[in-house]
Enzyme design. Structure first.
Site, mmCIF file in Angstrom:
data_model
loop_
_atom_site.group_PDB
_atom_site.id
_atom_site.type_symbol
_atom_site.label_atom_id
_atom_site.label_comp_id
_atom_site.label_asym_id
_atom_site.label_seq_id
_atom_site.Cartn_x
_atom_site.Cartn_y
_atom_site.Cartn_z
ATOM 1 N N ASP A 69 0.820 -1.209 0.000
ATOM 2 C CA ASP A 69 0.000 0.000 0.000
ATOM 3 C C ASP A 69 0.858 1.263 0.000
ATOM 4 O O ASP A 69 0.483 2.275 -0.598
ATOM 5 C CB ASP A 69 -0.921 -0.001 1.219
ATOM 6 C CG ASP A 69 -2.097 -0.957 1.052
ATOM 7 O OD1 ASP A 69 -2.544 -1.129 -0.091
ATOM 8 O OD2 ASP A 69 -2.560 -1.522 2.056
ATOM 9 N N GLY A 70 2.020 1.224 0.664
ATOM 10 C CA GLY A 70 2.908 2.379 0.653
ATOM 11 C C GLY A 70 3.406 2.709 -0.741
ATOM 12 O O GLY A 70 3.563 3.878 -1.098
ATOM 13 N N ASP A 143 -4.329 9.906 4.468
ATOM 14 C CA ASP A 143 -4.594 10.675 5.684
ATOM 15 C C ASP A 143 -3.552 11.756 5.942
ATOM 16 O O ASP A 143 -2.447 11.739 5.400
ATOM 17 C CB ASP A 143 -4.667 9.744 6.901
ATOM 18 C CG ASP A 143 -3.503 8.765 6.994
ATOM 19 O OD1 ASP A 143 -2.353 9.187 6.756
ATOM 20 O OD2 ASP A 143 -3.734 7.585 7.285
#
Length: 284
Positions: A69-70, A143
């Site tokens: 995901d990074g 986020d």
């Protein structure tokens, strides 16, 4: 047709997956682009055209991120800036945003036939304001996190339209998009939101209160954060990739970004299927 491959070779199996991906795309008659810094890894792939991240993102039709995901978060910067659809191939542990696993590369043919769909994912802009002027601005897919080092508790206030909507004493807070609701915000106790909805989720980190809970704002809200730390050791980070100090005299403005990420769903996996398989079951 040209596809830019953006791998993270720090992930197990990422190199092998990237090389196999390049061979498949080349066999389909698709041009392959990669960053200059991967020259050695792609040395035997003479058909791969090298350039800067900005150059290959501008030239390609699709971006493929290979890793976890990074890696997808990193690639989303160029994908959203150039309005290019992004496909994630998971070679990490979770890969929640990835549409494919590394043993499913045969599905890459759908990129040529167009047999796939895309989802528009909302993003957030975080602007640091000092003396009424914006001094820096950053965009997040997941986020914006505000906290102090070593989990020191701090008093915060959140405003919208000049009205205080929340005050809390906590280790920090997470401003998340619906996409980011399954990341840090989830670990902090926030709810799971369907990723194609549009809203801003505020989740406190370890609040020193029995009554502090997650708040969800409509996407049109412009939120302002102030803190009252006695030593100004408060920082904000954007998708975990950027960190900057936030002093008592500065404000952080959080709002919906004009940018969006077009995320490719190549296999028709549902969001709730991913929640069930990757979040409800133990990670192996």
């Amino acid at each position: 047709m040209k596809i830019a491959v953006m791998p993270n070779f720090g992930k197990l199996h990422a190199l092998r997956t990237a090389l196999e991906c390049c061979d498949i795309l080349n066999s389909l008659g698709i041009g392959v682009l990669a960053e200059n810094r991967f020259k050695n890894e792609f040395e035997d792939k003479r058909f791969v055209t090298l350039g800067t991240a900005e150059e290959i993102a501008a030239e390609c039709d699709i971006i493929i991120a290979i890793g976890g995901d990074g890696t997808i978060l990193t690639a989303s910067v160029q994908a959203s800036a150039n309005n290019k659809p992004l496909l994630g191939i998971n070679t990490g542990r979770l890969g929640f945003m990835a549409s494919m696993e590394r043993d499913e590369l045969e599905s890459l043919v759908k990129l040529k036939t167009g047999d796939y769909c895309t989802e528009d994912r909302m993003m957030l802009d975080a602007s640091l304001v000092r003396d009424g002027k914006t001094v820096s601005s950053h965009t997040a897919l997941n986020d914006v996190v505000i906290a102090r080092p070593y989990s020191k508790i701090t008093d915060y206030e959140i405003f919208t339209d000049g009205i205080a909507v929340s005050s809390m004493r906590s280790d920090g807070m997470v401003f998340a998009t619906p996409t980011g609701s399954t990341a840090y915000a989830l670990s902090a106790g926030g709810p799971i939101l369907e990723p194609e909805t549009e809203c801003i989720q505020l989740t406190p980190i370890c609040p020193h209160s029995l009554f502090s809970r997650t708040m969800v704002f409509k996407s049109e809200r412009v939120l302002e954060v102030r803190h009252y730390s006695d030593d100004d050791s408060v920082y904000f980070s954007v998708d975990g990739k950027f960190s900057c100090a936030l002093t008592r005299d500065e404000r952080l403005i959080i709002k919906k970004s004009e940018k969006k990420l077009r995320l490719i769903d190549i296999k028709g996996h549902s969001f709730f299927g991913a929640v069930n398989s990757k979040l409800m079951n133990p990670i192996k």
